[in-house]
Design a protein around this motif. Structure first.
Motif, PDB file in Angstrom:
ATOM      1  N   ASP A 270      23.544  17.462  92.723  1.00 36.22           N
ATOM      2  CA  ASP A 270      24.391  18.465  93.223  1.00 36.22           C
ATOM      3  C   ASP A 270      24.439  19.772  92.647  1.00 36.22           C
ATOM      4  O   ASP A 270      24.861  20.852  92.959  1.00 36.22           O
ATOM      5  CB  ASP A 270      25.821  17.865  93.443  1.00 36.22           C
ATOM      6  N   ILE A 271      23.860  19.679  91.274  1.00 39.37           N
ATOM      7  CA  ILE A 271      23.722  20.866  90.487  1.00 39.37           C
ATOM      8  C   ILE A 271      23.245  21.941  90.724  1.00 39.37           C
ATOM      9  O   ILE A 271      23.393  23.086  90.771  1.00 39.37           O
ATOM     10  CB  ILE A 271      23.347  20.540  88.911  1.00 39.37           C
ATOM     11  N   VAL A 272      21.922  21.541  91.620  1.00 40.26           N
ATOM     12  CA  VAL A 272      21.026  22.527  92.204  1.00 40.26           C
ATOM     13  C   VAL A 272      21.817  23.340  93.170  1.00 40.26           C
ATOM     14  O   VAL A 272      21.709  24.595  93.386  1.00 40.26           O
ATOM     15  CB  VAL A 272      19.866  21.953  92.954  1.00 40.26           C
ATOM     16  N   ALA A 273      22.456  22.809  94.074  1.00 34.41           N
ATOM     17  CA  ALA A 273      23.186  23.623  94.969  1.00 34.41           C
ATOM     18  C   ALA A 273      24.027  24.444  94.517  1.00 34.41           C
ATOM     19  O   ALA A 273      24.587  25.596  94.808  1.00 34.41           O
ATOM     20  CB  ALA A 273      23.998  22.786  96.222  1.00 34.41           C
ATOM     21  N   GLN A 274      24.904  23.752  93.498  1.00 30.09           N
ATOM     22  CA  GLN A 274      25.856  24.680  92.569  1.00 30.09           C
ATOM     23  C   GLN A 274      25.441  25.854  92.041  1.00 30.09           C
ATOM     24  O   GLN A 274      25.932  26.970  92.012  1.00 30.09           O
ATOM     25  CB  GLN A 274      26.721  23.650  91.666  1.00 30.09           C
ATOM     26  N   VAL A 275      24.361  25.660  91.776  1.00 28.48           N
ATOM     27  CA  VAL A 275      23.735  26.986  90.788  1.00 28.48           C
ATOM     28  C   VAL A 275      23.192  27.881  91.897  1.00 28.48           C
ATOM     29  O   VAL A 275      23.399  29.036  91.848  1.00 28.48           O
ATOM     30  CB  VAL A 275      22.398  26.409  89.805  1.00 28.48           C
ATOM     31  N   ASN A 276      22.521  27.340  93.075  1.00 27.64           N
ATOM     32  CA  ASN A 276      22.047  28.199  93.930  1.00 27.64           C
ATOM     33  C   ASN A 276      23.293  29.205  94.645  1.00 27.64           C
ATOM     34  O   ASN A 276      22.925  30.327  94.867  1.00 27.64           O
ATOM     35  CB  ASN A 276      21.506  27.432  95.315  1.00 27.64           C
ATOM     36  N   LYS A 277      24.487  28.645  94.740  1.00 28.80           N
ATOM     37  CA  LYS A 277      25.504  29.372  95.317  1.00 28.80           C
ATOM     38  C   LYS A 277      25.611  30.685  94.488  1.00 28.80           C
ATOM     39  O   LYS A 277      26.171  31.757  95.173  1.00 28.80           O
ATOM     40  CB  LYS A 277      26.704  28.733  95.156  1.00 28.80           C
ATOM     41  N   HIS A 278      25.310  30.686  93.328  1.00 27.05           N
ATOM     42  CA  HIS A 278      25.606  32.222  92.535  1.00 27.05           C
ATOM     43  C   HIS A 278      24.323  32.872  92.344  1.00 27.05           C
ATOM     44  O   HIS A 278      24.265  34.000  92.055  1.00 27.05           O
ATOM     45  CB  HIS A 278      26.240  31.666  91.149  1.00 27.05           C
ATOM     46  N   ILE A 279      23.089  32.080  92.316  1.00 29.68           N
ATOM     47  CA  ILE A 279      21.902  33.071  91.968  1.00 29.68           C
ATOM     48  C   ILE A 279      21.312  33.317  93.132  1.00 29.68           C
ATOM     49  O   ILE A 279      20.505  32.402  93.918  1.00 29.68           O
ATOM     50  CB  ILE A 279      20.995  32.057  90.894  1.00 29.68           C
ATOM     51  N   LYS A 280      21.039  34.722  93.518  1.00 25.93           N
ATOM     52  CA  LYS A 280      20.455  35.142  94.732  1.00 25.93           C
ATOM     53  C   LYS A 280      18.850  34.731  94.716  1.00 25.93           C
ATOM     54  O   LYS A 280      18.277  34.715  93.685  1.00 25.93           O
ATOM     55  CB  LYS A 280      20.390  36.645  94.775  1.00 25.93           C
ATOM     56  N   SER A 281      18.397  34.234  95.906  1.00 22.37           N
ATOM     57  CA  SER A 281      16.836  34.209  95.955  1.00 22.37           C
ATOM     58  C   SER A 281      16.185  34.810  95.266  1.00 22.37           C
ATOM     59  O   SER A 281      15.188  34.427  94.591  1.00 22.37           O
ATOM     60  CB  SER A 281      16.611  33.818  97.357  1.00 22.37           C
ATOM     61  N   SER A 282      16.387  36.175  95.528  1.00 22.21           N
ATOM     62  CA  SER A 282      15.512  37.330  94.916  1.00 22.21           C
ATOM     63  C   SER A 282      15.558  37.043  93.360  1.00 22.21           C
ATOM     64  O   SER A 282      14.654  37.550  92.642  1.00 22.21           O
ATOM     65  CB  SER A 282      15.590  38.505  95.403  1.00 22.21           C
ATOM     66  N   ASN A 283      16.562  36.398  92.903  1.00 27.05           N
ATOM     67  CA  ASN A 283      16.780  36.416  91.303  1.00 27.05           C
ATOM     68  C   ASN A 283      16.161  35.401  90.726  1.00 27.05           C
ATOM     69  O   ASN A 283      16.141  35.173  89.505  1.00 27.05           O
ATOM     70  CB  ASN A 283      18.018  36.835  90.997  1.00 27.05           C
ATOM     71  N   ARG A 284      15.920  34.388  91.525  1.00 22.28           N
ATOM     72  CA  ARG A 284      15.666  32.962  90.763  1.00 22.28           C
ATOM     73  C   ARG A 284      14.323  33.044  90.170  1.00 22.28           C
ATOM     74  O   ARG A 284      14.276  32.331  88.961  1.00 22.28           O
ATOM     75  CB  ARG A 284      15.605  31.888  92.102  1.00 22.28           C
ATOM     76  N   LYS A 285      13.321  33.580  90.394  1.00 24.53           N
ATOM     77  CA  LYS A 285      12.086  33.722  89.738  1.00 24.53           C
ATOM     78  C   LYS A 285      12.380  34.083  88.224  1.00 24.53           C
ATOM     79  O   LYS A 285      11.379  33.682  87.272  1.00 24.53           O
ATOM     80  CB  LYS A 285      10.946  34.324  90.296  1.00 24.53           C
ATOM     81  N   ALA A 286      13.530  34.812  87.888  1.00 23.33           N
ATOM     82  CA  ALA A 286      13.627  35.184  86.461  1.00 23.33           C
ATOM     83  C   ALA A 286      14.429  34.011  85.588  1.00 23.33           C
ATOM     84  O   ALA A 286      14.496  34.180  84.519  1.00 23.33           O
ATOM     85  CB  ALA A 286      14.652  36.419  86.454  1.00 23.33           C
ATOM     86  N   VAL A 287      14.464  33.022  86.283  1.00 23.93           N
ATOM     87  CA  VAL A 287      15.473  31.869  85.680  1.00 23.93           C
ATOM     88  C   VAL A 287      14.465  30.695  85.238  1.00 23.93           C
ATOM     89  O   VAL A 287      13.777  30.277  86.228  1.00 23.93           O
ATOM     90  CB  VAL A 287      16.512  31.350  86.556  1.00 23.93           C
TER      91      VAL A 287
END
Ligand code: SF4
Ligand code: SF4
Length: 442
Positions: A270-287
């Protein structure tokens, strides 16, 4: 020069000791630990090539194109080539490299209280003005007297951004200017809990050239908030993740390392959905998701499977995943490098921050008024020694990708193999690494 056999036209050749041939479903990966070169073949073809090389280790029965490729990639080497000598040469070259990295700790205090943290939150510990001045002289000393070829600062702590205005910003500006004057590259990053990354601080960090942050989560939201709490903040998990999204919005090309400290009990999908809630899809490549087992947890090879599933979910959501990278610069740890130091808030200098040296009132080294470092014992020299000069490491096939014992253990006179305390085998780490590489290039 390649030697030739007396009886044939072929040069005398042999297989590298550091060839790793690793099956993974329908492929077999070929990886050479010394050259970091690799390729993959279908299962059947690979087995055929291996059997031809078993019969003729110099590869003379292989088609010319394939043999040439294996020679150019270091899988087949000249009979007279001593791979250990080459490892020793590469090690020394990297230990002596004048690219200077410093870890700077403006404080050991922190706005959180985590149960596992080694740094014991020294309330009131803060770099004084006189130490700050010595730090600036140190930058000058390293540029002018030691002729460093680049400077990299990582702000660390405690929580370094507690003193952004008074320490982090002025020292960074000074170092940036001095490197600019000297015409050498400068880089800066922060290992922080992310709590203080409000809009103003982020813009100032961007202007100073911060292009990397490492921020830690302690498992999923419920567990993180239990471990990291701060009176005024309802959920530090939500707060820090929205700060991360802001950093990526403001600073172009930032590398955001999201370290996840996991234990047997704090991690689930469930950590994945919890992180997704805050990081926009367009920003995820930077993480870059970087999982680390909390060091007090016992070794458990089955953790690998649990984490693999979670990482797969992160990857599907668009994040990058940190895999072990075997091309690590021919040192067992950055502390092995001569031009690497960690400087504490009180001006004490050390090599490894994961030990008691952080809390010693003195030493093992200290900053002097002229910016040089005085070592009170032989710590600095001993840390730069090769830690692989023992029969176990010298005979180990993993030597070029491991490079020997942890330098701190070596200095303490202990000699246990690093991989005994790891949850992952070299084979699994290599497969994950090569799968990632092929995923990126296909
Ligand atoms: S520490 Fe262990 S894995 Fe590393 S080179 Fe030495 S024996 Fe090999
Ligand atoms: S504990 Fe060993 S491997 Fe870890 S940072 Fe210190 S010297 Fe390096």
């Amino acid at each position: 020069m390649r030697r030739h056999c007396l009886w044939t036209e072929q040069s005398c050749m042999k297989q590298s000791y550091y060839n790793y041939i690793i099956p993974d479903n329908e492929y077999i990966y070929w990886y050479n630990g010394l050259t970091n070169k690799f390729f993959r073949l279908s299962y059947g073809l690979s087995r055929k090539v291996q059997s031809m090389m078993d019969d003729y280790p110099d590869g003379s029965s292989l088609p010319d194109v394939l043999r040439e490729h294996l020679i150019n990639s270091g899988f087949i080497i000249d009979d007279g080539f001593d791979e250990l000598t080459e490892i020793r040469r590469r090690h020394r070259e990297n230990v002596e490299s004048r690219n200077y990295s410093i870890v700077l700790m403006p404080t050991l205090d922190c706005n959180y209280r985590c149960w596992y943290c080694i740094q014991n939150h020294l309330t009131g510990s803060k770099m004084s003005l006189s130490t700050l001045e010595k730090l600036k002289r140190h930058v000058d000393y390293m540029i002018k007297k030691e002729n460093i070829e680049s400077l990299y600062i990582d702000w660390f702590g405690g929580e370094p951004l507690m003193y952004f205005n008074e320490i982090v910003e002025p020292v960074t500006i000074y170092a940036l200017q001095q490197c600019h004057k000297a015409g050498i590259p400068f880089g800066v990053s922060a290992t922080t809990n992310g709590f203080y990354l409000d809009s103003e601080t982020v813009v100032r960090c961007g202007n100073l050239g911060f292009r990397q942050f490492q921020i830690t989560l302690d498992g999923n939201k419920e567990n993180h908030d239990k471990v990291k709490y701060n009176g005024s903040c309802v959920s530090t998990f939500d707060h820090v993740l929205s700060n991360i999204d802001r950093v990526i919005d403001f600073i172009p090309n930032v590398n955001m390392i999201l370290r996840i400290n996991y234990t047997h009990d704090n991690i689930s999908k469930d950590i994945v959905a919890q992180v997704n809630k805050h990081i926009k899809s367009s920003n995820r490549k930077a993480v870059l998701i970087s999982p680390h087992k909390v060091w007090q947890e016992s070794v458990d090879k089955s953790f690998e499977t649990v984490m693999a599933g979670i990482l797969e979910e992160f990857s599907k959501s668009g994040y990058r995943i940190q895999s072990w990278n075997p091309s690590q610069g021919f040192v067992p740890c950055y502390t092995n490098r001569k031009y690497y130091n960690a400087i504490n808030y009180n001006g004490n200098v050390m090599k490894c921050t994961a030990c008691d040296d952080l809390h010693k009132p003195d030493g093992p080294g200290r900053l002097l008024e002229d910016g040089s470092v005085e070592w009170m014992d032989d710590t600095a020299v001993r840390y730069t020694e090769p830690t692989f000069e023992n029969p176990k490491c010298l005979n180990c096939k993993e030597l070029p990708v491991c490079m020997g014992l942890c330098p701190r253990e070596h200095v303490m006179g202990r000699d246990y193999c690093k991989h005994i305390v790891s949850d992952t085998t070299l084979q699994t780490s290599l497969i994950n690494h090569l799968r990632n590489v092929y995923k990126t290039i296909s």
